[in-house]
Design a protein around this motif. Structure first.
Motif, mmCIF file in Angstrom:
data_model
loop_
_atom_site.group_PDB
_atom_site.id
_atom_site.type_symbol
_atom_site.label_atom_id
_atom_site.label_comp_id
_atom_site.label_asym_id
_atom_site.label_seq_id
_atom_site.Cartn_x
_atom_site.Cartn_y
_atom_site.Cartn_z
ATOM 1 N N THR A 262 35.236 -19.642 -31.031
ATOM 2 C CA THR A 262 36.659 -19.296 -31.044
ATOM 3 C C THR A 262 37.502 -20.478 -30.576
ATOM 4 N N ALA B 63 35.018 -13.424 -28.372
ATOM 5 C CA ALA B 63 35.490 -14.753 -27.939
ATOM 6 C C ALA B 63 34.326 -15.561 -27.398
ATOM 7 N N CYS C 208 42.257 -12.336 -32.383
ATOM 8 C CA CYS C 208 43.204 -13.438 -32.615
ATOM 9 C C CYS C 208 44.106 -13.174 -33.818
ATOM 10 N N CYS D 138 38.268 -11.126 -29.477
ATOM 11 C CA CYS D 138 39.469 -11.961 -29.349
ATOM 12 C C CYS D 138 40.686 -11.348 -30.026
ATOM 13 N N ILE E 100 40.462 -17.284 -22.964
ATOM 14 C CA ILE E 100 39.096 -17.260 -23.504
ATOM 15 C C ILE E 100 38.145 -17.963 -22.546
#
Length: 156
Positions: free
Chosen positions: A154, A150, A141, A139, A127
């Motif tokens: 984040t 991101a 995630c 991202c 990132i």
């Protein structure tokens, strides 16, 4: 919201920890809640944090596995070479599940904690590198469950 989840998780873990069989299985026999002046034994706190990490890594892995094309695109956006995208979209969630499983067992929790640290450091580095290039890739995630560009939020 996260603080409420942690408080509830800690309260649940404290109740579970009072059961002798559970504390023996988890390697905490003889370290009950009475050992800490606040009424919460350090092993209970550590166990609660381990379980929280398990929840985070399992959620992230399941989300990525549910959306493998999206996970592959996120890897591409972060600069992973094309040849690694297919296997990377499987290996990353597999590593997250491996870390989560390792955190559940006392004998492997230390090594799994190191694995979690390595994975999280890699995520922060990826990132940070994207931000340094002026990019804000998605991202991904938590895969299909939650995704956002991101950035500093984040990392925090």
């Amino acid at each position: 919201m996260l603080s409420r989840i942690v408080v509830r998780l800690a309260a649940t873990v404290q109740k579970i920890n009072t059961l002798r069989g559970f504390t023996a299985i988890m390697g905490y026999a003889g370290h009950g809640v009475e050992s800490h002046p606040w009424g919460v034994g350090m092993p209970v706190v550590i166990l609660g944090l381990r379980l929280l990490l398990v929840l985070v890594f399992v959620t992230a892995a399941v989300g990525k596995l549910a959306d493998r094309p999206g996970a592959g695109q996120a890897l591409r956006d972060f600069g992973v070479p094309e040849a690694w995208l297919g296997s990377g979209a499987l290996i990353l969630p597999a590593l997250e599940l491996l870390v989560a499983a390792g955190l559940l067992v006392t004998d492997t929790a230390g090594l799994a904690g190191l694995g979690a640290l390595v994975l999280l450091a890699a995520f922060v580095a990826a990132i940070g590198a994207a931000m340094a290039r002026g990019e804000a890739p998605d991202c991904h995630c938590f895969g299909q469950i939650h995704s956002e560009p991101a950035g500093w939020s984040t990392l925090v």
